[in-house]
Design a protein around this motif. Structure first.
Motif: not given
Lengths: 516, 506
Positions: A13-27, A41-49, A212-217
């Motif tokens: 959660q960023f102020p005012g923006v939900l960048a990733n919302d319950n994202v699941n991924l297995t590699l 869509a939140g790809k880069t946020t996810l990878m930065n996490i 894996t496809v992300l849309r709006r987090g």
């Protein structure tokens, strides 16, 4: 066996923006896993996490079945996660070896860098994974594709077994993309797992094991390339049916609008970049200029729009000579210009959307009465254009910098298309944009063509050139190799032309002009 | 429907304006406060009393006629002034022994001895210091003896200094009220004028700051770092002075107008030279404006010793300008506030209008924010550089003109205490916005005119004021420090950014 990496319910959660919302991924070990999504869509946020640059608001990261907390890149590297950023982190004046050592220097006798030993290790890594790199070369001398290999070696040198590539193909030529895919295959054969972030559908289908496809987090789903098509993936990304093909009728070319004869243009370093280029562009047609980046397209466009000095030759628009005219004089003749680098040339990022909408018409009625700017007229025009061109912005008063790349481009398109233009010079109009925005801008370009504007489309994306152009001029090392009819050439033939050679199987009727 | 939509969007805009104004003001205001707090530490640390109270060598109050080390002695009067609670005449005498301090009390008779470790009789005390007598006072304090005392002393010195600053720059509210009442009752405004003098002086000092600050700010907006405001002030002042004294029979309004215009033209000319050099050859304006400063200083020196020297005077000063060229002062002495103040405010409004409401300003700001985009959209970058430097120079020239025409009425070598250099900081403080510049100029004017009374009333060295100004600027130039100190979140929208790195090296 547990997957190498598992992300469970990651929420950011960023102020005012939900960048990733319950994202699941297995590699899984040894797979290429594509992470697909539109810009924002939140790809880069996810990878930065994952890389420890952000802390997730909620969720778990499991590596080889064990829950871990990653506090920063150092943590990530020690967990075996390596990242290759979209913009390379290399020092141009240092050699490949020095760049690889940077931050993890091997020394002998306590103080001296042991470059020979590291160079040996680099050769070993390069041989093992098929990464062809000379450890003694200097970064500044290397083409972009090789620089990317250096980045990959840097990661492997630090013993990573998970490789994250953020939009790796954005800067590569088609041939370099092929090479990269080969490298990725050899990496996974050696047991390394790859996460491949992109928004390009074709690449995903060509290289990924799972997508894996992300849309709006949110994760929309994970599919295998066998069961997916470009169309289905695009729909997952955008959330609605998408037209990937541009519908257009045959062009109905009228009078010549732009005539270029024997153009000679040099770049800032006084190197000849455009030599002996001649062509004619008529009202109501799209002339595509294809070529690998750096073969003179940039300088050609700059000279046509008055932004670069013309050494010799002539450029005439509707019979009027404009070689070495000022950009203002060119614009006044009814020339629109979508510049190649939207943030450098096309926008003032700190200005509100409103001001960017009138960046080159601010001095004209109704936007100005003499010296004084008529704000009401500017605001009205900006509001109307934002609405008409579907620019997603909170208001016309926010700085252009806060808009996503696609919407920034729409601001430029709105500004340039809402003038009565005789000629539109569109340079890389969809670079870095997502499927939805590309679809939209393509539709607009064809609309303009049908309205009788002459369109010069410069693009390094062959798909775009093929989808929009009526005729294609292929540039190689500053010259036009050939001008061909778009409908009668294949992608492979264009690729050969872009490399500077004339394909044997090109039907003579396809060639308008050529110097084979 | 459309009506309400429009209303909404305009209220949206308004809200964002106030929010922007708040965001823009928050950090500078906090920076000023922080600068004053940090300045307080400097004041406290520069106060000898505070220093002594934390120094290893304690105060020693000398008996009359006693030979003492002057660096550790203060007289009884000072002791009483600063330490009324610690000094009790007739009670104490102090002797130093080695490095440590022996605290001894002198009593008048043996009966009074309570603690033998501390108290000695007068006879013994006199054996050590022959001139000692009851009635002399002594005080000895180290930080560990009386920790609170150091803080009290520090507080007193800072409070005194800032009180003097306040009184010296804004005046005493009590005196102003009394003056007002007297004026109401008797019609005699002298007391009121005297009470208002500090505030008038602050405004007078602010005038050149407003002009010069606007000059630098306008340059900033166009991406130009005009360090030459000081030189442009000198040339502007010279032009204005020349017109002022060489014509004697012009009607007043016309004469002063001409002199002002001449000042603007002089400054503009001095600004256009580096502007033209940059536009045509790429020579960096930072270097050239600095060099133009030196040329201006020497040219003025030469003029004041040669062609422009006052006849019959040995000093390097120009003739006094004709009275018709005076910028009128409105009130009698000692109020020196003159029409230049309103000119300065008008200039600020004009600059605001020019920058944000006209095509000229749009071009200047675009060139400053993104020269590539300016070129792309058909603006002439080099023409805008010349225009910006010309306007900037003209504003700086007005600063010089208003000093000569409104205040000094002749030109001297040292008429500017560095207004042009301060104005760089001031434009930064005002975020290159005309309103911000006016506020920052008022602050600088206030600080500078209050400095005099701080010096005279609270014995704070004038350098300390300069240090406080410097501290304020340091905090403003490094907003990250302020954000960190006050735990502020970074504001995303920072408004227009200009690029100054252009032209250096690559």
């Amino acid at each position: 066996m547990a997957p190498v990496l598992e992300l469970r319910g990651i929420t950011k959660q960023f102020p005012g923006v939900l960048a990733n919302d319950n994202v699941n991924l297995t590699l899984e070990a040894g797979e290429i896993h594509a992470l697909l999504g539109e810009n924002g869509a939140g790809k880069t946020t996810l990878m930065n996490i994952l890389y420890g640059l952000y802390k997730p608001t909620k969720g778990q990261i499991l590596i080889k079945g064990k829950e871990v907390e990653i506090h920063g890149p150092t943590d990530a590297i020690s967990q075996g996660i390596g990242m290759v950023h979209q913009h390379f982190m290399l020092v141009p004046v240092l050699s490949v070896t020095q760049n690889v050592m940077l931050g993890q220097e091997t020394v002998k006798s306590g103080v001296f860098l042991d470059q020979r030993k590291v160079a040996g290790e680099i050769r070993e890594i390069a041989r093992k994974y098929g990464l062809n790199v000379d450890p003694d070369a200097y970064i500044r001398d290397l083409p972009v594709g090789v620089q990317q290999r250096v980045e990959i070696i840097k990661v492997l040198y630090r013993n990573a077994d998970m490789l994250i590539l953020d939009e790796p193909t954005a800067v590569l030529t088609p041939q370099e993309v092929e090479d990269l895919f080969e490298i990725l295959h050899s990496l996974v054969e050696q047991g390394i797992s790859v996460i491949f972030i992109t928004h390009k559908l074709k690449e995903v289908l060509a290289v990924a094991d799972r997508i894996t496809v992300l849309r709006r987090g949110k994760t929309v789903g994970t599919v295998s390339p066998a069961e997916a098509t470009e169309k289905s993936l695009a729909e997952m990304m955008v959330g609605r049916a998408v037209e990937l093909m541009v519908h257009k009728t045959d062009a109905d070319p009228k009078d010549a609008v732009l005539e270029v004869k024997n153009l000679l243009v040099k770049d800032d370093l006084e190197t000849v970049k455009v030599e002996g280029v001649s062509f004619t562009l008529r009202a109501g047609e799209v002339l595509g200029v294809a070529g690998v980046q750096g073969n003179g397209q940039t300088e050609l466009v700059e000279s046509l729009t008055g932004m670069r000095h013309v050494e010799s030759g002539s450029i005439s628009i509707l019979g009027q000579e404009i070689a070495n005219a000022t950009p203002r004089q060119v614009t006044e003749l009814g020339v629109g210009h979508i510049p190649e680098d939207r943030q450098r040339d096309g926008l003032v990022l700190s200005y509100p959307v409103r001001d960017n909408m009138v960046l080159n018409t601010y001095y004209k009625k109704p936007f100005a009465n003499g010296l004084v700017i008529n704000e009401t007229a500017v605001i009205e025009a900006a509001e109307a254009r934002v609405k008409e061109y579907d620019v997603r912005t909170p208001s016309i008063y926010v700085p252009a910098a806060t808009l996503s790349g696609g919407n920034q481009q729409k601001v430029i398109v709105a500004r340039e298309f809402s003038r009565p233009n005789k000629l539109m010079v569109a340079s890389q109009p969809t670079r870095g944009l997502d499927v939805g925005s590309i679809e939209y801008i393509h539709k607009r370009i064809i609309q303009q063509r049908d309205a009788g504007t002459a369109i010069l489309l410069v693009s390094t994306e062959l798909d775009e050139i093929r989808a929009l152009s009526d005729r294609v001029a292929v540039m190689f090392e500053g010259r036009i190799v050939a001008i061909v009819r778009a409908r009668q050439v294949t992608k492979e033939q264009l690729g050969l032309l872009m490399a500077g050679s004339m394909p044997d199987d090109l039907p003579p009727s396809a060639v308008v002009e050529g110097q084979a | 429907m459309a009506q309400t939509e429009k209303k909404q969007s305009s209220s949206n805009k308004k809200k964002s304006f106030w929010r922007q104004a708040f965001n823009a003001m928050l950090v500078p205001v906090l920076a000023v406060i922080t600068g004053l707090i940090a300045g307080g530490f400097v004041i406290a640390m520069s106060d000898p009393v505070v220093l002594r109270s934390i120094a290893p060598n304690p105060w020693h109050v000398a008996a009359e006629g006693e030979a003492v080390d002057p660096s550790i002695a203060i007289d009884l009067e000072t002791a009483l002034q600063y330490h009324p609670n610690e000094v009790d005449v007739g009670d104490y005498a102090v002797f130093k022994r080695g490095t440590g301090v022996l605290f001894r009390e002198i009593v008048e008779s043996q009966d009074q001895i309570e603690d033998k470790d501390k108290q000695i009789d007068l006879e013994r005390a006199q054996r050590r210091s022959a001139t000692l007598d009851t009635g002399n006072a002594g005080i000895s304090l180290t930080f560990s003896d009386r920790p609170l005392f150091a803080f009290q002393a520090a507080w007193r010195s800072v409070a005194d200094a800032y009180r003097a600053l306040f009184l010296g720059s804004l005046g005493s509210p009590v005196q102003i009220a009394e003056g007002w009442q007297l004026y109401r009752k008797t019609g005699d405004s002298q007391a009121l004028r005297n009470a208002l003098r500090p505030i008038s002086e602050s405004l007078v000092t602010s005038i050149p700051y407003v002009f010069a600050g606007l000059a630098v700010a306008l340059g900033f907006r166009a991406g130009l770092f005009n360090i030459g405001a000081e030189g442009q002030i000198f040339i502007g002042a010279t032009f204005a002075a020349y017109i002022g004294y060489s014509f004697t029979s012009l009607p007043p309004v016309l004469h002063v107008t001409l002199a002002i215009i001449a000042g603007a033209i002089g400054g503009a000319a001095w600004g256009i030279i580096p502007g033209w050099l940059k536009a045509k050859t790429g020579a960096h304006e930072v270097i050239n404006t600095i060099m133009m400063n030196y040329i201006a200083f020497r040219v003025v020196s030469w003029l004041l010793r040669g062609p422009m020297q006052r006849p019959g005077s040995g000093k390097p000063v120009s003739p006094v300008i004709a009275e018709s060229a005076y910028l009128p002062q409105f009130f009698g002495a000692p109020l020196r506030i003159h029409a230049g103040f309103f000119l300065a405010i008008a200039a600020a409004i004009f600059v605001w209008w020019l920058l944000f409401k006209t095509t000229i300003g749009f071009e200047l700001r675009t060139v400053g924010s993104n020269p590539n985009a300016a070129k792309y959209s058909g603006m002439s970058v080099s023409r805008n550089i010349i225009v910006a430097m010309g306007l900037s120079g003209a504003l700086a020239g007005l600063a010089g003109a208003s000093e000569v025409l409104g205040l000094n009425h002749y030109l001297a070598e040292a008429f500017s205490p560095g207004y042009g250099f301060d104005s760089i900081a001031l434009a930064l403080l005002g975020k290159s916005h005309p309103l911000g510049v006016v506020l920052a100029a008022l602050l600088f004017g206030t600080l500078r005119s209050g400095a005099t009374s701080m010096q005279s009333l609270a014995q704070v060295p004038i350098d300390i004021i300069t240090m406080i100004q410097a501290l304020v600027i340091v905090f403003i130039a490094a907003p990250e420090i302020i954000r960190w100190l006050y735990r502020l979140r970074k504001v995303e929208d920072e408004g227009e950014k200009t690029i100054f790195a252009r032209g250096w090296g690559s």
